[in-house]
Design a protein around this motif. Structure first.
Motif, mmCIF file in Angstrom:
data_model
loop_
_atom_site.group_PDB
_atom_site.id
_atom_site.type_symbol
_atom_site.label_atom_id
_atom_site.label_comp_id
_atom_site.label_asym_id
_atom_site.label_seq_id
_atom_site.Cartn_x
_atom_site.Cartn_y
_atom_site.Cartn_z
ATOM 1 N N ILE A 114 0.953 -1.251 0.175
ATOM 2 C CA ILE A 114 0.566 -0.300 -0.070
ATOM 3 C C ILE A 114 0.940 0.857 -0.040
ATOM 4 C CG2 ILE A 114 -2.044 0.826 1.260
ATOM 5 C CD1 ILE A 114 -2.850 -1.101 1.915
ATOM 6 N N GLN A 115 1.659 1.185 0.628
ATOM 7 C CA GLN A 115 2.910 2.531 0.795
ATOM 8 C C GLN A 115 3.522 2.766 -0.257
ATOM 9 O OE1 GLN A 115 5.063 0.818 4.236
ATOM 10 N NE2 GLN A 115 4.418 2.754 5.250
ATOM 11 N N VAL A 116 4.005 1.782 -1.273
ATOM 12 C CA VAL A 116 4.932 1.970 -2.307
ATOM 13 C C VAL A 116 3.211 2.566 -3.983
ATOM 14 C CG1 VAL A 116 5.788 1.140 -4.592
ATOM 15 C CG2 VAL A 116 6.226 0.247 -2.112
ATOM 16 N N PHE A 117 1.806 1.746 -3.739
ATOM 17 C CA PHE A 117 1.120 1.803 -4.333
ATOM 18 C C PHE A 117 0.662 3.754 -4.452
ATOM 19 C CE2 PHE A 117 -3.342 2.664 -5.806
ATOM 20 C CZ PHE A 117 -3.240 1.230 -6.741
ATOM 21 N N LEU A 118 0.739 4.400 -2.507
ATOM 22 C CA LEU A 118 -0.143 4.588 -2.835
ATOM 23 C C LEU A 118 1.209 6.201 -3.505
ATOM 24 C CD1 LEU A 118 -2.276 4.904 0.280
ATOM 25 C CD2 LEU A 118 -2.584 4.991 -1.619
ATOM 26 N N ALA A 119 2.447 6.096 -3.090
ATOM 27 C CA ALA A 119 3.653 7.216 -3.606
ATOM 28 C C ALA A 119 3.914 6.991 -4.349
ATOM 29 C CB ALA A 119 5.042 6.221 -3.041
ATOM 30 N N GLU A 120 2.712 5.700 -5.583
ATOM 31 C CA GLU A 120 3.730 6.465 -6.741
ATOM 32 C C GLU A 120 2.755 6.433 -8.056
ATOM 33 O OE1 GLU A 120 5.255 1.993 -8.524
ATOM 34 O OE2 GLU A 120 6.920 2.838 -7.199
ATOM 35 N N LYS A 121 0.726 6.026 -7.636
ATOM 36 C CA LYS A 121 -0.198 6.705 -8.003
ATOM 37 C C LYS A 121 -1.023 7.777 -7.522
ATOM 38 C CE LYS A 121 0.938 2.278 -9.933
ATOM 39 N NZ LYS A 121 1.725 2.389 -11.015
ATOM 40 N N ALA A 122 -1.590 8.296 -8.478
ATOM 41 C CA ALA A 122 -1.730 10.109 -8.963
ATOM 42 C C ALA A 122 -3.604 9.047 -8.658
ATOM 43 C CB ALA A 122 -1.821 10.890 -10.084
ATOM 44 N N PHE A 123 -4.234 9.922 -7.554
ATOM 45 C CA PHE A 123 -5.654 9.894 -7.886
ATOM 46 C C PHE A 123 -6.358 11.522 -8.063
ATOM 47 C CE2 PHE A 123 -7.082 5.634 -5.009
ATOM 48 C CZ PHE A 123 -5.658 5.299 -4.943
ATOM 49 N N VAL A 124 -7.312 10.787 -9.111
ATOM 50 C CA VAL A 124 -8.031 12.339 -9.166
ATOM 51 C C VAL A 124 -8.837 12.311 -9.123
ATOM 52 C CG1 VAL A 124 -8.350 13.621 -11.525
ATOM 53 C CG2 VAL A 124 -6.199 12.177 -11.219
ATOM 54 N N GLY A 125 -10.154 12.979 -7.878
ATOM 55 C CA GLY A 125 -11.442 13.622 -8.422
ATOM 56 C C GLY A 125 -12.388 13.772 -9.209
ATOM 57 N N CYS A 126 -13.498 12.838 -9.517
ATOM 58 C CA CYS A 126 -14.110 13.510 -10.834
ATOM 59 C C CYS A 126 -15.549 14.123 -10.292
ATOM 60 C CB CYS A 126 -14.044 12.025 -11.847
ATOM 61 S SG CYS A 126 -12.489 11.967 -12.557
ATOM 62 N N GLN A 127 -16.176 14.228 -11.074
ATOM 63 C CA GLN A 127 -17.743 15.627 -10.296
ATOM 64 C C GLN A 127 -17.303 15.569 -9.064
ATOM 65 O OE1 GLN A 127 -20.167 12.194 -11.588
ATOM 66 N NE2 GLN A 127 -20.294 13.294 -13.856
ATOM 67 N N GLY A 128 -16.840 16.756 -8.343
ATOM 68 C CA GLY A 128 -17.346 16.571 -6.999
ATOM 69 C C GLY A 128 -15.953 15.967 -5.813
ATOM 70 N N GLN A 129 -16.234 14.616 -6.613
ATOM 71 C CA GLN A 129 -15.432 13.319 -5.577
ATOM 72 C C GLN A 129 -14.196 13.966 -4.605
ATOM 73 O OE1 GLN A 129 -16.908 10.456 -4.547
ATOM 74 N NE2 GLN A 129 -14.615 10.823 -2.900
ATOM 75 N N VAL A 130 -13.732 13.991 -3.379
ATOM 76 C CA VAL A 130 -12.886 14.533 -2.604
ATOM 77 C C VAL A 130 -12.117 13.988 -2.168
ATOM 78 C CG1 VAL A 130 -12.063 14.654 -0.171
ATOM 79 C CG2 VAL A 130 -14.286 16.551 -1.772
ATOM 80 N N ILE A 131 -11.067 13.858 -2.802
ATOM 81 C CA ILE A 131 -9.603 12.672 -3.237
ATOM 82 C C ILE A 131 -9.003 13.099 -1.651
ATOM 83 C CG2 ILE A 131 -7.648 11.482 -3.395
ATOM 84 C CD1 ILE A 131 -10.109 10.886 -5.250
ATOM 85 N N ASP A 132 -9.297 11.661 -0.268
ATOM 86 C CA ASP A 132 -8.520 12.133 0.655
ATOM 87 C C ASP A 132 -7.883 10.873 1.002
ATOM 88 O OD1 ASP A 132 -10.391 10.243 1.563
ATOM 89 O OD2 ASP A 132 -11.657 12.078 2.366
ATOM 90 N N ASP A 133 -7.133 10.514 2.412
ATOM 91 C CA ASP A 133 -6.747 9.157 2.917
ATOM 92 C C ASP A 133 -7.989 8.419 2.667
ATOM 93 O OD1 ASP A 133 -4.013 10.046 2.787
ATOM 94 O OD2 ASP A 133 -3.821 9.824 5.298
ATOM 95 N N GLU A 134 -9.070 8.367 3.177
ATOM 96 C CA GLU A 134 -10.371 7.402 3.639
ATOM 97 C C GLU A 134 -9.960 6.384 1.527
ATOM 98 O OE1 GLU A 134 -12.328 7.093 6.307
ATOM 99 O OE2 GLU A 134 -13.389 5.124 5.360
#
Ligand SMILES: [Zn+2]
Length: 292
Positions: free
Chosen positions: A66-86
């Motif tokens: 998980i630590q590697v995955f989260l360091a390497e992959k970008a998360f993008v929120g669409c249609q107002g979706q908030v991107i947080d740790d959850e």
């Protein structure tokens, strides 16, 4: 002089190809060695009961992934979706289940995870019975693109994670497609260890796929495998991967040859995993959109 320049450039290129994987591997080792935030543990306990119920050694492995995955992959929120740790940890914890016990390059083609608040519309066209092209809109829980994106509906991510034994999990489904694509061809066959495994995989998968298609054509309504798997061999692999991780004992009982192929590929015996507690908070009124 031009020969000298070309030689130097060629040597630099060779040095890059030798050193680049080592640098990546060292960076990942550093990321894996970092302390796992207690808040992330809490998110996994709360939202991903399957991950939280794994044997201790696999949980530790999962946290490193998980630590590697989260360091390497970008998360993008669409249609107002908030991107947080959850959002990030809930998705990463499920995606990384597919990496346990295997040599992995962390879904190398994947650059972005796009997250919508709920099912998203996709414009589709199909030719009807009399040959007229009809256009319409399909609602999807997820999609996986070979160009480096996975698209997910957050509502369906939570629903899929909340019941770890219903065989429906959009994150597992879409990331199985990513594994499938790693060969350069999305055809229902991921990268297998050797020609013997390849031959065995082709034989078993084809027989099981055809058996599901035949059962549905006969009008059987209670197939153990999700009928969506009969769409084509690509969807079949994604659907049986969901069953493998969420319904290991049942899959082994109903489809032993299929289970053995998936066990040889995924290298985790899901039929022996402890039963996870089902989180009632999200499992009530679950609705499933087609995973795409
Ligand atoms: Zn699919």
């Amino acid at each position: 002089m031009p020969i000298l320049i070309v030689t130097v450039l060629a040597l630099l290129l060779i040095a890059w190809f030798i050193w680049q994987p080592r640098l990546v591997s060292q960076r990942r080792e550093r990321q894996q060695a970092e302390a796992f935030p207690p808040a992330w543990r809490a998110i996994i306990r709360r939202s991903v009961p399957l991950a939280a119920s794994l044997p201790a050694d696999l949980q530790m492995q999962l946290r490193r992934h998980i630590q590697v995955f989260l360091a390497e992959k970008a998360f993008v929120g669409c249609q107002g979706q908030v991107i947080d740790d959850e959002v990030r940890v809930t998705i990463a914890a499920q995606a990384c289940l597919l990496l346990l016990n295997r040599p992995t390059d962390y879904f190398p083609a994947l650059r972005q995870v796009l997250v919508y608040p709920s099912a998203f519309g996709v414009d589709i066209e199909h030719t009807d019975d009399i040959g007229v092209v009809q256009s319409g809109r399909d609602w999807r829980a997820g999609e996986s693109w070979q160009e480096g994106q996975v698209i997910l509906s957050w509502e369906d991510v939570l629903t899929g994670a909340a019941d770890p034994h219903d065989g429906w999990n959009v994150v597992i489904h879409e990331f199985a497609h990513q594994l499938d694509s790693e060969t350069g061809l999305t055809d229902g066959t991921p990268a297998l260890a050797n020609p013997e495994r390849q031959a065995s995989w082709s034989r078993v998968m084809q027989a099981e796929f055809e058996s599901l298609v035949t059962a549905l054509e006969r009008g059987e309504e209670d197939t153990f495998l999700d009928p969506y798997g009969a769409s084509d061999p690509v969807e079949f692999f994604a659907v049986v991967t969901e069953a493998f991780f969420e319904q290991g004992p049942e899959l082994r009982a109903h489809h032993p040859a299929l289970f053995e192929e998936l066990l040889a590929f995924y290298r985790v015996d899901t039929s022996a995993w402890p039963t996870a507690r089902v989180s009632a908070a999200h499992s009530v009124g679950a609705k499933h959109h087609p995973p795409g």
